[in-house]
Design an enzyme around this catalytic site. Structure first.
Site, PDB file in Angstrom:
ATOM      1  N   GLU A  32      19.681 -15.969  -7.169  1.00  0.00           N
ATOM      2  CA  GLU A  32      19.083 -14.681  -7.537  1.00  0.00           C
ATOM      3  C   GLU A  32      18.547 -14.716  -8.981  1.00  0.00           C
ATOM      4  O   GLU A  32      17.478 -14.168  -9.255  1.00  0.00           O
ATOM      5  CB  GLU A  32      20.119 -13.559  -7.347  1.00  0.00           C
ATOM      6  CG  GLU A  32      19.681 -12.182  -7.762  1.00  0.00           C
ATOM      7  CD  GLU A  32      18.445 -11.634  -7.057  1.00  0.00           C
ATOM      8  OE1 GLU A  32      17.973 -12.254  -6.073  1.00  0.00           O
ATOM      9  OE2 GLU A  32      17.914 -10.614  -7.505  1.00  0.00           O
TER      10      GLU A  32
ATOM     11  N   CYS B 218       0.835  -1.206   0.000  1.00  0.00           N
ATOM     12  CA  CYS B 218       0.000   0.000   0.000  1.00  0.00           C
ATOM     13  C   CYS B 218       0.871   1.257   0.000  1.00  0.00           C
ATOM     14  O   CYS B 218       1.943   1.293   0.602  1.00  0.00           O
ATOM     15  CB  CYS B 218      -0.952   0.078   1.181  1.00  0.00           C
ATOM     16  SG  CYS B 218      -2.066  -1.304   1.298  1.00  0.00           S
TER      17      CYS B 218
ATOM     18  N   TRP C 130      -2.427  -2.936  -1.734  1.00  0.00           N
ATOM     19  CA  TRP C 130      -1.981  -4.323  -1.880  1.00  0.00           C
ATOM     20  C   TRP C 130      -2.770  -5.071  -0.812  1.00  0.00           C
ATOM     21  O   TRP C 130      -2.494  -4.942   0.371  1.00  0.00           O
ATOM     22  CB  TRP C 130      -0.480  -4.413  -1.633  1.00  0.00           C
ATOM     23  CG  TRP C 130       0.119  -5.759  -1.886  1.00  0.00           C
ATOM     24  CD1 TRP C 130       0.591  -6.238  -3.063  1.00  0.00           C
ATOM     25  CD2 TRP C 130       0.325  -6.802  -0.934  1.00  0.00           C
ATOM     26  NE1 TRP C 130       1.079  -7.516  -2.899  1.00  0.00           N
ATOM     27  CE2 TRP C 130       0.920  -7.884  -1.597  1.00  0.00           C
ATOM     28  CE3 TRP C 130       0.045  -6.943   0.441  1.00  0.00           C
ATOM     29  CZ2 TRP C 130       1.256  -9.086  -0.963  1.00  0.00           C
ATOM     30  CZ3 TRP C 130       0.378  -8.125   1.072  1.00  0.00           C
ATOM     31  CH2 TRP C 130       0.979  -9.178   0.366  1.00  0.00           C
TER      32      TRP C 130
ATOM     33  N   LYS D 109      14.621 -13.981  -9.853  1.00  0.00           N
ATOM     34  CA  LYS D 109      14.204 -12.964 -10.825  1.00  0.00           C
ATOM     35  C   LYS D 109      13.266 -13.583 -11.853  1.00  0.00           C
ATOM     36  O   LYS D 109      12.238 -13.022 -12.178  1.00  0.00           O
ATOM     37  CB  LYS D 109      15.418 -12.358 -11.536  1.00  0.00           C
ATOM     38  CG  LYS D 109      16.162 -11.309 -10.732  1.00  0.00           C
ATOM     39  CD  LYS D 109      15.412 -10.013 -10.663  1.00  0.00           C
ATOM     40  CE  LYS D 109      15.519  -9.253  -9.369  1.00  0.00           C
ATOM     41  NZ  LYS D 109      15.328  -9.831  -8.104  1.00  0.00           N
TER      42      LYS D 109
ATOM     43  N   ARG E  71       4.066   0.034  -4.823  1.00  0.00           N
ATOM     44  CA  ARG E  71       3.782  -0.448  -3.471  1.00  0.00           C
ATOM     45  C   ARG E  71       2.494  -1.263  -3.396  1.00  0.00           C
ATOM     46  O   ARG E  71       2.198  -1.880  -2.362  1.00  0.00           O
ATOM     47  CB  ARG E  71       3.667   0.729  -2.506  1.00  0.00           C
ATOM     48  CG  ARG E  71       4.904   1.571  -2.423  1.00  0.00           C
ATOM     49  CD  ARG E  71       4.695   2.694  -1.454  1.00  0.00           C
ATOM     50  NE  ARG E  71       4.531   2.193  -0.105  1.00  0.00           N
ATOM     51  CZ  ARG E  71       5.529   1.966   0.732  1.00  0.00           C
ATOM     52  NH1 ARG E  71       6.766   2.181   0.347  1.00  0.00           N
ATOM     53  NH2 ARG E  71       5.297   1.512   1.939  1.00  0.00           N
TER      54      ARG E  71
ATOM     55  N   LYS F 271       6.694  -3.855  -3.626  1.00  0.00           N
ATOM     56  CA  LYS F 271       8.098  -3.495  -3.482  1.00  0.00           C
ATOM     57  C   LYS F 271       8.570  -3.555  -2.031  1.00  0.00           C
ATOM     58  O   LYS F 271       9.705  -3.896  -1.744  1.00  0.00           O
ATOM     59  CB  LYS F 271       8.273  -2.073  -4.021  1.00  0.00           C
ATOM     60  CG  LYS F 271       9.682  -1.546  -3.965  1.00  0.00           C
ATOM     61  CD  LYS F 271      10.417  -1.934  -5.197  1.00  0.00           C
ATOM     62  CE  LYS F 271      11.876  -1.575  -5.170  1.00  0.00           C
ATOM     63  NZ  LYS F 271      12.672  -2.534  -5.926  1.00  0.00           N
TER      64      LYS F 271
ATOM     65  N   HIS G  30      22.076 -34.919  -5.719  1.00  0.00           N
ATOM     66  CA  HIS G  30      21.508 -35.496  -4.498  1.00  0.00           C
ATOM     67  C   HIS G  30      19.982 -35.433  -4.506  1.00  0.00           C
ATOM     68  O   HIS G  30      19.360 -35.483  -3.455  1.00  0.00           O
ATOM     69  CB  HIS G  30      22.081 -34.775  -3.271  1.00  0.00           C
ATOM     70  CG  HIS G  30      23.564 -34.924  -3.158  1.00  0.00           C
ATOM     71  ND1 HIS G  30      24.164 -36.129  -2.842  1.00  0.00           N
ATOM     72  CD2 HIS G  30      24.569 -34.042  -3.385  1.00  0.00           C
ATOM     73  CE1 HIS G  30      25.483 -35.964  -2.849  1.00  0.00           C
ATOM     74  NE2 HIS G  30      25.751 -34.714  -3.178  1.00  0.00           N
TER      75      HIS G  30
ATOM     76  N   ASN H  85      -1.805   2.330   5.623  1.00  0.00           N
ATOM     77  CA  ASN H  85      -0.865   1.311   5.140  1.00  0.00           C
ATOM     78  C   ASN H  85      -0.427   0.505   6.359  1.00  0.00           C
ATOM     79  O   ASN H  85       0.030   1.097   7.328  1.00  0.00           O
ATOM     80  CB  ASN H  85       0.317   2.030   4.472  1.00  0.00           C
ATOM     81  CG  ASN H  85       1.531   1.141   4.241  1.00  0.00           C
ATOM     82  OD1 ASN H  85       2.648   1.597   4.272  1.00  0.00           O
ATOM     83  ND2 ASN H  85       1.328  -0.139   4.028  1.00  0.00           N
ATOM     84  N   GLY H  86      -0.587  -0.823   6.288  1.00  0.00           N
ATOM     85  CA  GLY H  86      -0.169  -1.662   7.426  1.00  0.00           C
ATOM     86  C   GLY H  86      -1.282  -2.618   7.811  1.00  0.00           C
ATOM     87  O   GLY H  86      -2.182  -2.893   7.007  1.00  0.00           O
TER      88      GLY H  86
ATOM     89  N   GLU I 143       9.770 -14.364 -10.265  1.00  0.00           N
ATOM     90  CA  GLU I 143       8.909 -13.249  -9.853  1.00  0.00           C
ATOM     91  C   GLU I 143       8.455 -12.389 -11.018  1.00  0.00           C
ATOM     92  O   GLU I 143       7.382 -11.796 -10.964  1.00  0.00           O
ATOM     93  CB  GLU I 143       9.541 -12.404  -8.737  1.00  0.00           C
ATOM     94  CG  GLU I 143      10.709 -11.549  -9.113  1.00  0.00           C
ATOM     95  CD  GLU I 143      11.198 -10.670  -7.942  1.00  0.00           C
ATOM     96  OE1 GLU I 143      10.388 -10.244  -7.114  1.00  0.00           O
ATOM     97  OE2 GLU I 143      12.408 -10.405  -7.887  1.00  0.00           O
TER      98      GLU I 143
END
Ligand code: AGP
Length: 594
Positions: A466, A2, A75, A470, A28, A589, A489, A101-102, A473
């Site tokens: 990484e 948010c 979000w 990438k 966000r 983000k 293994h 936000n939260g 996502e």
């Protein structure tokens, strides 16, 4: 998680500015958007589920009247993305509007009490308790500011919130606890926002709120009060970021712009060497253990830190996921240096761990966002100089974190030769960027894949992790990063002719072993994309496709440079699959919930 903006203007219409500012925070959250402005004793509210452009073309936010107001991008946490659950939320009389936000952890108990008192709820959100509480407290005789103060005594959890009320025109009241909120002080225009890119176009003068501070914006200026309700003065940080830094500047997406800015981001972060040296001088000789704590991409930067500190300095080093930190917290002591890596400085899991570590150990935060919570809580701070990163996928902030870790480790080890070699990294990245067309071509070969493996050894293992993160996502292709020696293994059972394997094979002591691992997957039919050094004939012969890098970049420097073609791969595959790499589904983000 948010984004919120609040704004009071002296002489102008606020809606176009709110819309412009909130658009800069779309990274966000992008499942709904809403604005509330007020004038003539009335709140105007427009909101709906969807991305900003879609909703704006239906609702035309800019035509809303009024010179003060609030805005929100969501979000979803409580309740699905829908018009009803979008912010701002109002009290029943429609005289108070709130953005938040939260997460309000005790909202259910508050909601039950309010319902028993006759309050009616229209949404499934936790946020809606706030306008009703404000309504209740203002009916008891409090003004908006005092009512906000009383609300923060009732709600529990993480929040940043802003409120307006028609009874008190031309005013925005805002506060924060654990979610970010900055204050922008322009000329006849005053702002609160979740992050500075929202307001860079209007002002560079930023003040940071501490937990429990309240800020009151009016046409005449800004008043700050601390948690004890005392009027306080805030230091103003004049940001040297330009508004263009938060624009695409001709690129199709922020992600590709930010990938192309990585040479500059590294050059600028190398400029922090003196400050990093001062921190190293302070901790040297006082620590016998290092623990890195981080999430996601920042966790991968931390893994490189472990390889560096253990191989260069010989201090035992661990890497913990911030969300798992509490299970190891008891093993810390005052000779442990705990290093927190976070581009945003606001990740809830990381901040929680930082607070716990602060009680026993020395703490160092490596952070990109100035004034963020982590920078205000750690004993030492290294500020990476990547500039604002808007794309949800961390790219230039990741290499900036890495270069900060390299500087810290090389200074701790007095390794002058490595320090010298780091100076050349921006040029190596530049060489890769000049050849990005090759990766764009290669990306077409991977557009239909459902799975992929990335393998590396030693310093290249975090590169593989990484690269895989990438790809998943941004392109929604299932990807696994593996330590190449571990493949046999178990996971090698999955390898067949349908699975591409990206082999990270820089020159160095592990080269022969990684080439044997390449042979193992090739023998099972895998399609090989080799990332290695220019002139590496073996890799060229054994791979289906290759991307070749300056041979001076050996295994030790590889994390800083070899990641770039993998970022480009995920970007181009995403674009070819007609996805939006800047706003991958379900992600945000800055993750301000645990
Ligand atoms: C990066 O591409 C991811 N979106 C994510 O893993 C991110 O690195 C993680 O959430 C940590 O964020 P931070 O660096 O802001 O703490």
């Amino acid at each position: 998680m948010c984004g919120i903006v609040g704004c009071v203007l002296k002489n102008d219409k606020v809606a176009p500015i709110l819309l412009d500012s909130i658009s800069k925070l779309e990274y966000r959250g992008y499942d709904s958007i809403g604005l509330a402005t007020a004038c003539d004793g009335k709140i105007n509210l427009k909101k709906d589920a969807g991305k900003i452009d879609e909703v704006n073309s239906k609702l035309n936010f800019a035509e809303m009247p009024g010179n003060y107001g609030i805005a929100h991008v969501r979000w979803a946490t409580h309740g699905d993305p829908s018009k009803e659950n979008s912010h701002p939320h109002l009290n029943s009389a429609g005289t108070i509007a709130v953005v938040h936000n939260g997460i309000i952890e005790n909202y259910l108990a508050i909601k039950e009490d309010l319902i028993s008192e006759g309050y009616e709820f229209k949404s499934d959100t936790d946020t809606e308790v706030i306008p009703h509480l404000l309504d209740k407290f203002m009916k008891e005789g409090l003004d908006l500011e005092k009512a906000v103060r009383k609300v923060i005594g009732v709600i529990e959890g993480a929040y940043a919130l802003a409120a307006i009320c028609t009874d008190e025109p031309n005013k925005v009241v805002a506060t924060r606890k654990d979610s970010p909120l900055i204050v922008g002080i322009g000329e006849d225009e005053y702002f609160v926002a979740s992050d500075s890119p929202a307001i860079l176009k209007y002002t560079n003068n930023i003040a940071y709120l501490d937990k429990g501070d309240i800020v009151i914006l009016t046409e005449d200026g800004v008043t700050f009060k601390d948690e004890n309700d005392k009027v306080i003065k805030k230091e103003i940080d004049v940001l040297d970021w330009s508004p263009e830094m938060a624009e695409k500047e001709g690129y199709d997406h922020f992600m590709i712009k930010e990938i192309n800015e990585q040479d500059v981001a590294i050059r600028n972060t190398l400029g922090e060497k003196k400050k990093i040296k001062a921190i190293v001088d302070d901790v040297k000789g006082t620590i016998n253990r290092v623990v890195f704590v981080a999430c996601g991409t920042s966790y991968h930067a931390s893994l490189t830190g472990k390889y560096l500190i253990e191989s260069l300095v010989g201090i035992p080093t661990e890497v913990l996921l911030a969300s798992e930190f509490k299970y190891s917290a008891k093993a810390l002591n005052d000779q442990t240096l705990v290093i927190f890596i976070s581009q945003s400085g606001e990740t809830a899991d990381t901040l929680k761990a930082l607070d716990a570590a602060n009680e026993v150990s020395k703490t160092l935060a490596i952070v990109n966002v100035r004034g963020s919570s982590a920078t205000r809580r750690a004993d030492y701070v290294i500020q990476t100089q990547a500039g604002p990163e808007i794309g949800v996928a961390a790219t230039k902030t990741y290499v900036s974190q890495l270069i900060a870790i390299y500087l810290f480790s090389a200074l701790l080890a007095d390794d002058e030769e490595l320090l010298k070699r780091l100076e050349k990294v921006p040029d190596y990245i530049d060489e890769v960027l000049k050849k990005q067309g090759i990766i764009r071509e290669i990306s077409h070969l991977y557009k239909r894949d459902k799975d992929a493996f990335f393998i590396g050894r030693g310093f290249s293992y975090p590169i593989a992790l990484e690269g895989a993160l990438k790809l998943k996502e941004i392109s929604y292709i299932h990807a696994e990063g593996y330590a190449a020696g571990e493949l046999k293994h178990g996971p090698i059972a999955l390898i067949d002719e349908h699975i591409p394997v990206v082999v990270v094979a820089p020159p160095g002591e592990d080269y022969k072993k990684i080439m044997s691992n390449l042979q193992e997957v090739k023998a099972r039919g895998a399609d090989i994309l080799g990332i290695g050094a220019k002139g590496d004939k073996d890799l060229i012969d054994e791979s289906d496709n290759v991307f070749l890098i300056n041979p001076e970049v050996d295994d030790i420097l590889a994390p800083l440079v070899y990641i770039v073609p993998l970022q480009l791969l995920s970007y181009h595959v995403s674009v070819i699959r007609k996805l939006d790499p800047d706003k991958p589904k379900n992600l945000a983000k800055c993750v301000t919930v645990e």
